[in-house]
Design a protein around this motif. Structure first.
Motif, PDB file in Angstrom:
ATOM      1  N   UNK A   3       8.659   1.399   8.523  1.00 63.55           N
ATOM      2  CA  UNK A   3       8.643   2.519   7.579  1.00 63.55           C
ATOM      3  C   UNK A   3       9.482   2.131   6.365  1.00 63.55           C
ATOM      4  N   UNK A   4       9.226   2.791   5.247  1.00 63.79           N
ATOM      5  CA  UNK A   4       9.906   2.467   3.998  1.00 63.79           C
ATOM      6  C   UNK A   4      10.936   3.556   3.690  1.00 63.79           C
TER       7      UNK A   4
ATOM      8  N   UNK B  63       6.143   8.357   1.738  1.00 64.97           N
ATOM      9  CA  UNK B  63       4.806   8.731   2.168  1.00 64.97           C
ATOM     10  C   UNK B  63       4.700   9.143   3.611  1.00 64.97           C
ATOM     11  N   UNK B  64       5.826   9.545   4.239  1.00 66.78           N
ATOM     12  CA  UNK B  64       5.780   9.894   5.661  1.00 66.78           C
ATOM     13  C   UNK B  64       6.736  11.061   5.919  1.00 66.78           C
ATOM     14  N   UNK B  65       6.309  12.248   5.487  1.00 69.23           N
ATOM     15  CA  UNK B  65       7.154  13.438   5.626  1.00 69.23           C
ATOM     16  C   UNK B  65       7.394  13.793   7.083  1.00 69.23           C
ATOM     17  N   UNK B  66       6.411  13.543   7.929  1.00 70.58           N
ATOM     18  CA  UNK B  66       6.551  13.885   9.352  1.00 70.58           C
ATOM     19  C   UNK B  66       7.658  13.064  10.004  1.00 70.58           C
ATOM     20  N   UNK B  67       7.671  11.745   9.731  1.00 71.43           N
ATOM     21  CA  UNK B  67       8.723  10.886  10.291  1.00 71.43           C
ATOM     22  C   UNK B  67      10.083  11.252   9.719  1.00 71.43           C
ATOM     23  N   UNK B  68      10.119  11.642   8.443  1.00 70.05           N
ATOM     24  CA  UNK B  68      11.378  12.053   7.828  1.00 70.05           C
ATOM     25  C   UNK B  68      11.945  13.282   8.525  1.00 70.05           C
TER      26      UNK B  68
ATOM     27  N   UNK C 295       0.823  -1.209   0.000  1.00 70.69           N
ATOM     28  CA  UNK C 295       0.000   0.000   0.000  1.00 70.69           C
ATOM     29  C   UNK C 295       0.854   1.255   0.000  1.00 70.69           C
ATOM     30  N   UNK C 296       1.859   1.310   0.879  1.00 74.20           N
ATOM     31  CA  UNK C 296       2.715   2.501   0.960  1.00 74.20           C
ATOM     32  C   UNK C 296       3.518   2.673  -0.328  1.00 74.20           C
ATOM     33  N   UNK C 297       3.997   1.556  -0.889  1.00 79.49           N
ATOM     34  CA  UNK C 297       4.791   1.630  -2.118  1.00 79.49           C
ATOM     35  C   UNK C 297       3.932   1.830  -3.361  1.00 79.49           C
TER      36      UNK C 297
END
Length: 673
Positions: A220-221, A452-457, A120-122
């Motif tokens: 996370x990816x 797909x996870x700018x906050x974690x980045x 899904x994320x990819x």
């Protein structure tokens, strides 16, 4: 643990690679042109090693890339690969990258929600799957998602082992070789098209997406560019050169960054020959046949090798045990002097050939390590005693430290600068600093971000490019990095002693009889408690030697004699720990930890939060000091049916336990008391 825990310290980086000018497909083109007939990889099939030259490797990558293009794969898209290590895995990866797309690796043991999450994320439309088992998982996921009214994005499943799939007629399925055939025809219709795509590729494009370990949440990816991975390879091989004729055995999942960094990044940058074992059951035998020059394996592999040595030596006669003990002592003394920067004494140099003959060489040869120039371990801490054992038998084993987010390797030992309690010093081009006890790293290998996870980045990378690792550590007096644990897991005992549960657990896991251990604080502040998981092979061998009958793992784990065995092992471990962090009570779990139950990750890191929730009743009984605890165990049979079984587990209190008088400490190389 160290006064440096609360200070800011840093190491100036050695000069490293400044620019990366190529992508992986461009390197493959160069190798195929310069060394067309040299062996790029080989796979053992039906008992015979099947070689593949660089020219054939390039040809198959081009055919598959044309095949992916015929399915509409576009630059920036992500192709998923699900399966064990085979040449087709790398062919699919290089083919996708030739189209300026990327790959995401999925562990072959992944099921259900984990598969759904990664796909899904990819947003993968194309999945390359190994065999019937992986295809069945994907088809079941599709059916489950459609039944729940969810969108299933996968449009094609390309399988590379057709065994068992001959009668499948699902339109999603396509044979790997069939797609290669389509690709050849498509390429003939579009001459020069792929060459232009490969030339247009830039090092800053995303090459690989690797999942993080996910010890506390869904993985996370992490997006890694060609430049990230190749800069790491160039910087690592500056201190540890790799030659084109060197051999490497690939048996760890390509979904793991550890295998990507050596098989792919170092492999393509240096032209390394990669060998694939026939299957998991033949890995050790195939390792011995190849005799690799370079090797990477997580701590569990090295621990299992030591356990195997211990079992075999314990089954030997008294004379062989005596001779091995002599040879090991000589090798250990020489290794100790070398790590202290000292040359062997004259007596040690005289005895060394005999020690090699009777001890180190036979063991290295049995394990398939006789040709190793250097090897690495990482992904989790390796106990200093295990580390020391391999150096004593002449294996140049090095700790590494890194994360998916920095391409796996940022810190390692040098050949002439080994310390068993550290992970070494930064590789060239890597900056290291410690701020308030937390490890921070910066280099050209720091990843591009989480998909797909700018906050974690934003939480992981500072504005000036520092990777916040989340790990606690400090620099010792020689500038080596000592990793303590995840910063959030560093604890303080009632007497003020800072400690890491992982450090205590590794002391226990040095025992050949312990596969896993998870330590918890006591509610009364009196030391720590632990859940112990047995190593079934070594405990079974010990039980047979002691003439103790058993049926299943659960039966073996409940034996009083086994509890006494583990009690002695933990008591020995306690001798090296501060009194406030010694294990005072333990329980032997009725089952092994299983990644399918989310208890450990695919790289065998314990998911402490899952253990805390699932075994809360056991942990509570340990902390209260109960004599036993009653639980319900769920047994799942092969047909999917489940049965609930009540179990009573014994809790062993070490406060009154004493090792029998006259019993010496067990040598490192033996499981015998």
């Amino acid at each position: 643990m160290s006064p440096a825990m609360n200070t800011a310290t840093a190491l100036a980086p050695e000069p490293g690679v400044t620019t990366v000018e190529h992508t992986f497909p461009q390197l493959l083109e160069q190798l195929a042109a310069e060394r067309p007939d040299a062996i790029a990889m080989q796979e053992k099939r039906y008992g015979i090693w099947q070689p593949m030259s660089w020219a054939l490797y390039r040809e198959r990558v081009r055919d598959f890339a044309h095949g992916l293009a015929s399915l509409g794969v576009q630059p920036g898209e992500i192709v998923a690969v699900l399966g064990d290590n085979r040449p087709e895995w790398l062919i699919a990866e290089l083919a996708a990258q030739s189209l300026r797309a990327a790959v995401v690796g999925i562990y072959p043991t992944s099921i259900g929600e984990e598969l759904r999450h990664v796909l899904s994320v990819a947003a993968s439309r194309i999945v390359v799957a190994e065999d019937q088992e992986q295809v069945d998982k994907l088809l079941k996921l599709r059916d489950d998602m459609l039944a729940a009214g969810e969108q299933f994005r996968v449009e094609r499943i390309v399988f590379y082992d057709p065994h068992g799939l001959e009668q499948y007629t699902d339109p999603l399925l396509l044979d790997f070789t069939e797609l290669e055939g389509h690709g050849r025809a498509w390429g003939e219709e579009h001459p020069g098209w792929l060459d232009a795509q490969v030339r247009a590729g830039t090092p800053d494009e995303i090459a690989v997406i690797c999942t993080t370990s996910g010890t506390t949440s869904r993985p996370k990816l992490g997006e890694l560019s060609h430049a990230n991975l190749l800069a790491m390879a160039e910087n690592l091989t500056t201190i540890d050169p790799i030659a084109p004729k060197d051999r490497y055995v690939s048996f760890l999942p390509f979904a793991w960054i550890g295998e990507q960094m050596l098989s792919v990044a170092c492999g393509l940058s240096k032209g390394l020959t990669i060998s694939f074992p026939e299957d998991s059951a033949t890995q050790r035998a195939n390792l011995k046949e190849i005799g690799p020059d370079v090797m990477f394996a997580p701590p569990r592999i090295w621990e299992s090798m030591l356990s195997e040595v211990q079992v075999r030596i314990d089954e030997s006669g008294w004379f062989k045990r005596l001779m091995f003990g002599f040879g090991y002592k000589v090798g250990d003394d020489i290794a100790q002097r070398r790590v202290q920067g000292k040359a062997p004494t004259l007596g040690q140099r005289i005895l060394s050939p005999l020690a090699t003959l009777v001890a180190s060489h036979p063991v290295r040869n049995h394990l398939g390590l006789s040709r190793l120039k250097r090897c690495y371990t990482g992904g989790a801490p390796l106990g200093p005693d295990v580390f020391r054992f391999f150096h004593a038998i002449g294996v140049n084993l090095k700790q590494i430290y890194g994360q998916t987010e920095i391409c796996g390797i940022a810190i390692t030992h040098r050949d002439d600068d080994i310390a068993f309690h550290t992970v070494g010093t930064p590789i060239p081009g890597t900056e290291l600093r410690i701020e308030e006890g937390q490890i921070m790293l910066r280099s050209s290998s720091v990843f591009q971000g989480y998909r797909g996870n700018a906050e974690a980045t934003a939480e992981a990378i500072t504005e000036d490019g520092w990777l916040i690792t989340g790990d606690a550590g400090y620099l010792d007096d020689n500038g080596h990095l000592v990793v303590i644990d995840r910063a959030k897991d560093v604890l303080r005992a009632p007497d003020g002693t800072l400690y890491s549960s992982a450090f205590v657990e590794n002391k226990i896991k040095f025992s050949p009889y312990v596969e896993e251990a998870v330590a918890f604080s006591s509610s009364d502040g009196d030391g720590l408690t632990a859940i112990v998981v047995l190593d079934p092979a070594t405990v079974a061998a010990w039980a047979e030697h002691e003439r103790i009958g058993f049926t299943t793992y659960t039966d073996l784990a409940g034996k009083d004699e086994v509890y006494d065995l583990i009690a002695e092992e933990i008591t020995r471990s306690n001798e090296d720990l501060a009194e406030s962090i010694r294990i005072t009570r333990f329980v032997i779990l009725h089952k092994q930890f299983d990644p399918d139950d989310d208890e450990i990750t695919r790289t065998r890191k314990v998911r402490r939060n899952v253990i805390g929730e699932r075994y809360a009743a056991i942990i509570g009984a340990l902390q209260r000091g109960d004599a036993e605890v009653s639980i319900t165990s769920t047994v799942t049979y092969q047909d999917g049916s489940r049965v609930e079984r009540p179990l009573t587990l014994r809790i062993f209190d070490l406060s009154t336990y004493q090792i029998p008088p006259g019993r010496g400490r067990r040598p490192v190389w033996s499981g015998r008391r």
